[in-house]
Design a protein around this motif. Structure first.
Motif, mmCIF file in Angstrom:
data_model
loop_
_atom_site.group_PDB
_atom_site.id
_atom_site.type_symbol
_atom_site.label_atom_id
_atom_site.label_comp_id
_atom_site.label_asym_id
_atom_site.label_seq_id
_atom_site.Cartn_x
_atom_site.Cartn_y
_atom_site.Cartn_z
ATOM 1 N N ALA A 1 0.817 -1.218 0.000
ATOM 2 C CA ALA A 1 0.000 0.000 0.000
ATOM 3 C C ALA A 1 0.851 1.267 0.000
ATOM 4 C CB ALA A 1 -0.924 -0.008 1.216
ATOM 5 N N ARG A 2 2.137 1.142 0.393
ATOM 6 C CA ARG A 2 2.987 2.337 0.430
ATOM 7 C C ARG A 2 3.320 2.846 -0.965
ATOM 8 N NH1 ARG A 2 2.822 3.977 5.756
ATOM 9 N NH2 ARG A 2 1.820 2.119 6.536
ATOM 10 N N ILE A 3 3.447 1.951 -1.934
ATOM 11 C CA ILE A 3 3.890 2.467 -3.239
ATOM 12 C C ILE A 3 2.998 2.082 -4.414
ATOM 13 C CG2 ILE A 3 6.337 2.624 -2.581
ATOM 14 C CD1 ILE A 3 6.833 0.248 -4.486
ATOM 15 N N ALA A 4 2.032 1.191 -4.193
ATOM 16 C CA ALA A 4 1.256 0.714 -5.346
ATOM 17 C C ALA A 4 0.204 1.731 -5.797
ATOM 18 C CB ALA A 4 0.580 -0.604 -4.994
ATOM 19 N N HIS A 5 -0.043 1.734 -7.115
ATOM 20 C CA HIS A 5 -1.171 2.508 -7.646
ATOM 21 C C HIS A 5 -2.393 1.608 -7.730
ATOM 22 C CE1 HIS A 5 2.484 4.429 -9.451
ATOM 23 N NE2 HIS A 5 1.889 5.470 -8.918
ATOM 24 N N TYR A 6 -2.167 0.336 -8.069
ATOM 25 C CA TYR A 6 -3.246 -0.648 -8.184
ATOM 26 C C TYR A 6 -2.918 -1.836 -7.300
ATOM 27 C CZ TYR A 6 -4.254 2.021 -12.377
ATOM 28 O OH TYR A 6 -4.530 3.031 -13.241
ATOM 29 N N ILE A 7 -3.957 -2.481 -6.803
ATOM 30 C CA ILE A 7 -3.732 -3.672 -5.975
ATOM 31 C C ILE A 7 -4.600 -4.813 -6.488
ATOM 32 C CG2 ILE A 7 -4.006 -4.684 -3.658
ATOM 33 C CD1 ILE A 7 -3.211 -2.030 -2.462
ATOM 34 N N ALA A 8 -3.963 -5.979 -6.648
ATOM 35 C CA ALA A 8 -4.706 -7.197 -6.973
ATOM 36 C C ALA A 8 -4.558 -8.145 -5.784
ATOM 37 C CB ALA A 8 -4.135 -7.843 -8.237
ATOM 38 N N ILE A 9 -5.661 -8.740 -5.355
ATOM 39 C CA ILE A 9 -5.616 -9.668 -4.219
ATOM 40 C C ILE A 9 -5.792 -11.085 -4.748
ATOM 41 C CG2 ILE A 9 -6.690 -10.305 -2.005
ATOM 42 C CD1 ILE A 9 -5.606 -7.502 -1.831
ATOM 43 N N MET A 10 -4.853 -11.959 -4.366
ATOM 44 C CA MET A 10 -4.949 -13.368 -4.789
ATOM 45 C C MET A 10 -5.339 -14.256 -3.625
ATOM 46 S SD MET A 10 -2.207 -14.647 -7.566
ATOM 47 C CE MET A 10 -3.161 -15.991 -8.211
ATOM 48 N N HIS A 11 -6.185 -15.229 -3.913
ATOM 49 C CA HIS A 11 -6.616 -16.176 -2.882
ATOM 50 C C HIS A 11 -6.923 -17.499 -3.563
ATOM 51 C CE1 HIS A 11 -8.337 -17.679 0.741
ATOM 52 N NE2 HIS A 11 -9.571 -17.708 0.296
ATOM 53 N N ARG A 12 -6.278 -18.544 -3.099
ATOM 54 C CA ARG A 12 -6.464 -19.893 -3.642
ATOM 55 C C ARG A 12 -6.407 -19.923 -5.172
ATOM 56 N NH1 ARG A 12 -11.161 -21.960 0.486
ATOM 57 N NH2 ARG A 12 -9.839 -21.932 2.313
ATOM 58 N N GLY A 13 -5.402 -19.278 -5.720
ATOM 59 C CA GLY A 13 -5.163 -19.348 -7.154
ATOM 60 C C GLY A 13 -5.975 -18.397 -8.004
ATOM 61 N N GLN A 14 -6.786 -17.571 -7.377
ATOM 62 C CA GLN A 14 -7.612 -16.649 -8.172
ATOM 63 C C GLN A 14 -7.372 -15.199 -7.747
ATOM 64 O OE1 GLN A 14 -11.514 -18.535 -7.461
ATOM 65 N NE2 GLN A 14 -11.614 -18.706 -9.689
ATOM 66 N N VAL A 15 -7.478 -14.279 -8.714
ATOM 67 C CA VAL A 15 -7.456 -12.862 -8.369
ATOM 68 C C VAL A 15 -8.886 -12.511 -7.956
ATOM 69 C CG1 VAL A 15 -7.139 -10.511 -9.244
ATOM 70 C CG2 VAL A 15 -5.521 -12.286 -9.875
ATOM 71 N N VAL A 16 -9.079 -12.309 -6.658
ATOM 72 C CA VAL A 16 -10.444 -12.115 -6.160
ATOM 73 C C VAL A 16 -10.834 -10.644 -6.125
ATOM 74 C CG1 VAL A 16 -10.515 -14.263 -4.839
ATOM 75 C CG2 VAL A 16 -9.629 -12.190 -3.757
ATOM 76 N N GLU A 17 -9.838 -9.757 -6.202
ATOM 77 C CA GLU A 17 -10.167 -8.329 -6.217
ATOM 78 C C GLU A 17 -9.057 -7.575 -6.939
ATOM 79 O OE1 GLU A 17 -11.873 -6.990 -2.697
ATOM 80 O OE2 GLU A 17 -12.151 -4.953 -3.428
#
Lengths: 287, 282
Positions: B228-244
């Motif tokens: 969160a300190r440097i990203a412009h975009y965030i992708a969240i991965m959970h159990r092999g999937q990008v959930v957000e």
């Protein structure tokens, strides 16, 4: 519970190894280490062996290296009991299974029979904690025991250590480079830099108003809340990326200190009681 | 809800990933039974050029497999990877030689990623020598320039990786990655295990390099507060999937997936200390 805080190379792990006389053969150690009025440095090896692992336990930072890859995990924990407690095989097994359960490992029977490579990183960390606690030590030295774990597992392990501390009265020396971990854990904190203690005090005091310039710099990097629009870590006024002054003359932090004066390069500051229960080694606070 | 990167990024995406999947077949050591692990399943996301995208997830969520597939170190089982407007999924060996210099990886374990028999300068020169770029003298000059750029004194050029600290080795790994002038740098847990001061220095260096070379970063980490300190975009991965997936502000302020909410709560629990540690985990 005491936290030892410092960056890589500050001497944290050397301190942990020195406390148990685990430094390589031939290392020169001076001073004294008192454990219940006994100086561990002058204790014969046999007597030290009865304290090490039984009354003072150490958790290494890399469980992959701390465990033998060719022995089942349960046997490795039982080995500690065999060395220090007079228990039968069945009792040892029962005690190890109980300990694996106490460190929140699901299916302790499976873990008992497993080899280290069959367990996840989080499970391995719990196994080395179980190994350290199985003899119910009075002091636990935890050397970066949550390093490289994801945040959820990190919290579970920190919470578990805090619970052991509160329920069994076991003292913990928690060594870390991350002040965030100490915020939820320690009662007192010792800040170490270049092999020297630069500040020591109650956690609330040190974290709310650090006195030493090194503590100030280190604690300013602590994330407050990433939801708030705080400064990002890359834009903070950083402590310059230089090595400690280990030449012997002057303050160890002098090459990196933004608040240095002429005397800092020539004399080593003595430890002074800046406030009740609080010590700092810096010329700014009288010397 | 997964936010479309196209809405967030005004420029065309540098990387587009469509329905990417990778499955590993393993065999139990005890029973010898075969079983499969879906390391990544049906992953869709985009990397905006000149931006930092953080890929966050727990250990085993598939982050490193995704990085390996993006760089084609692992061939995906299905799906497409578009890089700089070209579908590179089924690149031939000759096409890979063109593609690989444009995308470089920096790993977590710098001691293991660098050849300890080579000197710092040789490590940076190696990717240039493999591609027969420049004379020996020009390659050495470029290596020394890159060392200076990442904050390593040029007179350390003859030092071996094991003579450097963890932070210095990570700088060396970044210099080697920059040697081929990539447009995308994948930083796979490159800052994990470093102390806060070293981490802050490397973050500052990454920000400076990005500004100087218009680089795009994919920053992979299990530490949401660091990303969160440097990203412009965030992708969240959970159990092999990008959930957000979405802008940092959106993902942190209005997390829509349960797992993102858990990651944020965990990060807050750690940051806010004992009071939160004593509460049950979300």
């Amino acid at each position: 519970m005491v936290g030892v805080l410092g960056e890589s190379g500050s001497g944290k792990s050397t301190l942990a190894a020195a406390l148990l006389r685990l430094l390589p053969h031939g290392t020169e150690i001076s001073g004294s280490i008192f454990w219940k009025n006994q100086d561990l440095l002058s204790l014969p090896c046999a007597e030290l062996g009865s304290i090490r692992g039984a009354r003072i336990a150490l958790i290494h930072q890399d469980p992959g290296l701390a465990l033998s890859p060719v022995m089942r995990v349960g046997q490795q924990i039982a080995e500690v009991l065999r060395a220090h407690c007079k228990l039968g095989r069945a009792e040892r097994r029962e005690r190890v299974i109980g300990m694996l359960q106490a460190v929140d490992l699901r299916n302790p029977e499976r873990v008992y029979r497993a080899y280290p490579h069959e367990l996840s990183g989080g499970e391995l960390h719990r196994v080395v904690i179980a190994q350290a606690l199985v003899c119910r030590p009075e002091l636990l030295i935890a050397d970066e025991c949550t390093r490289a774990l994801d945040v959820a597992t990190q919290i579970e392990i920190l919470r578990m250590l805090r619970e052991f501390n509160q329920t069994t009265g076991m003292a913990i020396l928690f060594i870390t480079h991350n002040p965030v971990e100490l915020a939820g854990l320690a009662d007192r904190v010792v800040v170490i830099y270049g092999g020297r203690i630069v500040e020591e005090g109650a956690l609330a005091q040190v974290f709310s108003r650090p006195l030493h310039p090194y503590s100030q710099g280190l604690l300013s990097l602590m994330p407050r809340s990433f939801r708030a629009a705080g400064p990002d870590r890359s834009s903070l006024a950083l402590i310059p990326d230089l090595t400690a002054n280990s030449g012997g003359r002057g303050c160890v932090f002098e090459p990196r200190c933004s608040q240095r004066s002429a005397i800092c390069a020539h004399e080593q500051p003595a430890e002074v009681a800046a406030e009740p229960g609080r010590k700092v080694s810096c010329f700014q606070y009288g010397n | 809800m997964v936010t479309s990167a196209a809405k967030l990024a005004p420029k065309p995406a540098l990387v587009k990933v469509r329905a990417l999947s990778k499955r590993y077949e393993q065999r139990s050591r005890l029973s010898r039974k075969r079983f499969t692990v879906d390391a990544i399943r049906n992953v869709d996301f985009e990397l905006a050029p000149g931006c930092v995208t953080g890929l966050v997830g727990e250990s085993g969520s598939g982050k490193s497999t995704l990085a390996a597939c993006l760089s084609l170190l692992e061939r995906p089982d299905s799906g497409e990877i578009w890089f700089e407007g070209k579908n590179v999924t089924k690149s031939t060996a000759a096409e890979l030689r063109q593609f690989r210099p444009r995308l470089q990886l920096v790993f977590q374990d710098s001691a293991g990623a660098l050849n300890f028999r080579l000197t710092a300068a040789q490590i940076i020169e190696e990717p240039l020598a493999i591609r027969h770029l420049g004379s020996r003298h020009a390659r050495r000059r470029r290596a020394l320039d890159l060392m200076t750029e990442v904050g390593l004194p040029a007179d350390w050029s003859e030092r071996a990786p094991l003579q450097l600290s963890g932070g210095q080795r990570q700088r060396l790994a970044i210099a080697r990655a920059l040697a081929c002038q990539p447009s995308l740098l994948i930083l796979d847990e490159s800052l994990s295990g470093l102390d806060l001061i070293t981490q802050a220095h490397i973050l500052k260096l990454l920000a400076e390099l990005q500004a100087a070379h218009s680089l795009t970063y994919l920053l992979i980490s299990h530490d949401l507060s660091l990303v969160a300190r440097i990203a412009h975009y965030i992708a969240i991965m959970h159990r092999g999937q990008v959930v957000e997936y979405g802008s940092k502000e959106q993902v942190l302020a209005v997390p829509s997936h349960e797992h993102t909410q858990q990651l944020i709560s965990s990060a807050h629990a750690l940051e806010s200390g004992l009071a939160r540690l004593q509460e049950p985990l979300p």
